[in-house]
Design a protein around this motif. Structure first.
Motif, mmCIF file in Angstrom:
data_model
loop_
_atom_site.group_PDB
_atom_site.id
_atom_site.type_symbol
_atom_site.label_atom_id
_atom_site.label_comp_id
_atom_site.label_asym_id
_atom_site.label_seq_id
_atom_site.Cartn_x
_atom_site.Cartn_y
_atom_site.Cartn_z
ATOM 1 N N GLU A 19 0.804 -1.219 0.000
ATOM 2 C CA GLU A 19 0.000 0.000 0.000
ATOM 3 C C GLU A 19 0.841 1.276 0.000
ATOM 4 O OE1 GLU A 19 -3.577 2.035 -0.014
ATOM 5 O OE2 GLU A 19 -3.314 -0.125 -0.161
ATOM 6 N N ASP A 20 1.963 1.249 0.686
ATOM 7 C CA ASP A 20 2.750 2.470 0.849
ATOM 8 C C ASP A 20 3.778 2.687 -0.270
ATOM 9 O OD1 ASP A 20 1.370 3.059 3.148
ATOM 10 O OD2 ASP A 20 2.722 1.893 4.401
ATOM 11 N N PHE A 21 3.740 1.842 -1.296
ATOM 12 C CA PHE A 21 4.724 1.961 -2.375
ATOM 13 C C PHE A 21 4.057 2.370 -3.686
ATOM 14 C CE2 PHE A 21 7.071 -0.691 0.557
ATOM 15 C CZ PHE A 21 8.402 -0.346 0.342
ATOM 16 N N SER A 22 4.805 3.132 -4.495
ATOM 17 C CA SER A 22 4.403 3.369 -5.876
ATOM 18 C C SER A 22 5.535 2.828 -6.751
ATOM 19 C CB SER A 22 4.208 4.861 -6.123
ATOM 20 O OG SER A 22 5.465 5.510 -6.049
ATOM 21 N N VAL A 23 5.277 2.765 -8.057
ATOM 22 C CA VAL A 23 6.299 2.247 -8.977
ATOM 23 C C VAL A 23 7.615 3.020 -8.818
ATOM 24 C CG1 VAL A 23 6.904 2.096 -11.427
ATOM 25 C CG2 VAL A 23 4.663 1.316 -10.647
ATOM 26 N N ASP A 24 7.503 4.326 -8.640
ATOM 27 C CA ASP A 24 8.709 5.160 -8.523
ATOM 28 C C ASP A 24 9.506 4.888 -7.243
ATOM 29 O OD1 ASP A 24 8.066 6.316 -10.895
ATOM 30 O OD2 ASP A 24 7.027 8.028 -10.000
ATOM 31 N N ASP A 25 8.853 4.296 -6.269
ATOM 32 C CA ASP A 25 9.552 4.009 -4.996
ATOM 33 C C ASP A 25 10.452 2.783 -5.098
ATOM 34 O OD1 ASP A 25 8.286 6.092 -3.686
ATOM 35 O OD2 ASP A 25 6.575 4.847 -3.118
ATOM 36 N N ILE A 26 10.248 1.974 -6.130
ATOM 37 C CA ILE A 26 11.012 0.734 -6.235
ATOM 38 C C ILE A 26 12.094 0.893 -7.307
ATOM 39 C CG2 ILE A 26 10.904 -1.769 -6.631
ATOM 40 C CD1 ILE A 26 7.927 -1.658 -5.899
ATOM 41 N N ALA A 27 13.340 0.910 -6.869
ATOM 42 C CA ALA A 27 14.450 0.976 -7.826
ATOM 43 C C ALA A 27 14.673 -0.411 -8.416
ATOM 44 C CB ALA A 27 15.717 1.447 -7.119
ATOM 45 N N ASP A 28 15.212 -0.425 -9.637
ATOM 46 C CA ASP A 28 15.403 -1.714 -10.307
ATOM 47 C C ASP A 28 16.263 -2.674 -9.490
ATOM 48 O OD1 ASP A 28 13.984 -0.556 -12.278
ATOM 49 O OD2 ASP A 28 15.635 -0.381 -13.724
ATOM 50 N N ASP A 29 17.232 -2.125 -8.749
ATOM 51 C CA ASP A 29 18.143 -3.006 -8.004
ATOM 52 C C ASP A 29 17.823 -3.081 -6.508
ATOM 53 O OD1 ASP A 29 18.824 -0.443 -7.457
ATOM 54 O OD2 ASP A 29 20.981 -0.694 -7.746
ATOM 55 N N ASP A 30 16.679 -2.575 -6.088
ATOM 56 C CA ASP A 30 16.273 -2.713 -4.673
ATOM 57 C C ASP A 30 16.100 -4.188 -4.319
ATOM 58 O OD1 ASP A 30 16.232 -0.107 -3.924
ATOM 59 O OD2 ASP A 30 14.064 0.165 -4.080
#
Lengths: 85, 207
Positions: A19-30
């Motif tokens: 719920e607290d994430f958007s696509v922009d919050d997830i980096a490709d290498d996270d």
């Protein structure tokens, strides 16, 4: 590949109820597990179902799963190389 | 000798409202679905517990009620650890059972969701409450036609009389589709309000 990564991030957020994430919050290498998105063992099972349902990939070896679910980057490459649909 | 017990706090969640110790805290739009209602309350209360969004509706309902109870109770976490939990409802986990059924109805599209399946037991809600508050006490979940204050009173009293638990979180947490009703109360030897099955029944009926 970029389109697939975006699609994966959207699927992860929606199917794992992040719920607290958007696509922009997830980096490709996270890191997906541990300190990254903090996913748990049920999430891992949910990702395995997602691979089967959306990309026709059956993961049966737990060690393989560990290597595949490192990050969105790694997952996208694995799907590109192995997808059947 | 049988000890007299007291109620520390109680919470009611139904019809888009939440009240604690008889005081109305939230009234939300009656058009909201339960997940929308629960999400609004979670956000407004500034609860920081992302696992909430992975829970099924039954666990969300029980989780929210227990949040309000323990907030009102103002107890040390060391005391909360030994809380017994005695909950009940009518629909068990039927609300989630149906969702699981939908994922396995079609043999040609057979993808049961692990995240849904893990909630196909009503007592998983007790697990979620226990994890949140680090509770390690005894617990039990009853499925019954209606709220049974006598059964809950006997079980809670037994846990406290036999020193199995210092506190007991009791109640009724029921949800099925759009209908939900949670009535939860915390019982102990010491507390601001006298506890008896008659008093609890009266609060449940009138609140």
């Amino acid at each position: 590949m970029d389109a697939l990564k975006k699609e994966l991030k959207e699927s992860i957020i929606e199917q794992l109820n992040l719920e607290d994430f958007s696509v922009d919050d997830i980096a490709d290498d996270d890191a997906l597990f541990g300190d990254g998105l903090g996913l748990d063992s049920i999430d891992a099972l949910e990702l395995i179902v997602m691979l089967d349902k959306d990309y026709g990939i059956k993961l049966t070896d737990p060690n393989e799963g560990k290597a595949v679910f490192v990050s969105v980057e790694v997952l996208a490459k694995y799907i590109t190389d192995n997808r059947t649909k | 000798m049988k000890k007299n017990l007291n109620t520390i706090a109680y919470c009611r969640i139904k019809n888009h409202t939440i009240s604690v110790n008889g005081k109305l805290l939230y009234t939300k739009d009656s058009q909201l679905t339960f997940p929308e209602f629960a999400k609004q309350v979670y956000k407004e209360k500034n609860i920081a517990y992302p696992k909430f969004f992975k829970m099924d509706n039954l666990s969300k309902l029980g989780f929210l009620a227990s949040e309000f109870i323990f907030e009102a109770a103002k107890l040390d976490s060391d005391i909360i650890k030994n809380t017994g939990i005695v909950l009940s409802n009518r629909a068990s986990s039927l609300d989630t059972d149906r969702k699981h059924q939908e994922t396995i109805n079609d043999k040609n599209n057979y993808y049961p969701s692990p995240a849904v399946f893990v909630y196909t037991l009503a007592n998983i809600m007790i697990g979620e409450i226990s994890i949140r508050h680090q509770i390690k006490g005894e617990n039990v979940f009853f499925v019954a036609e209606q709220f049974n204050e006598i059964l809950l009173e006997q079980y809670a009293s037994s846990l406290i009389q036999n020193k199995k638990s210092d506190l007991v979180l009791c109640g009724w947490v029921d949800i099925d589709k759009d209908k939900y009703d949670a009535f939860m109360y915390l019982v102990a030897e010491e507390g601001p309000q006298k506890y008896s099955k008659e008093i609890i029944k009266k609060i449940y009926t009138e609140d």
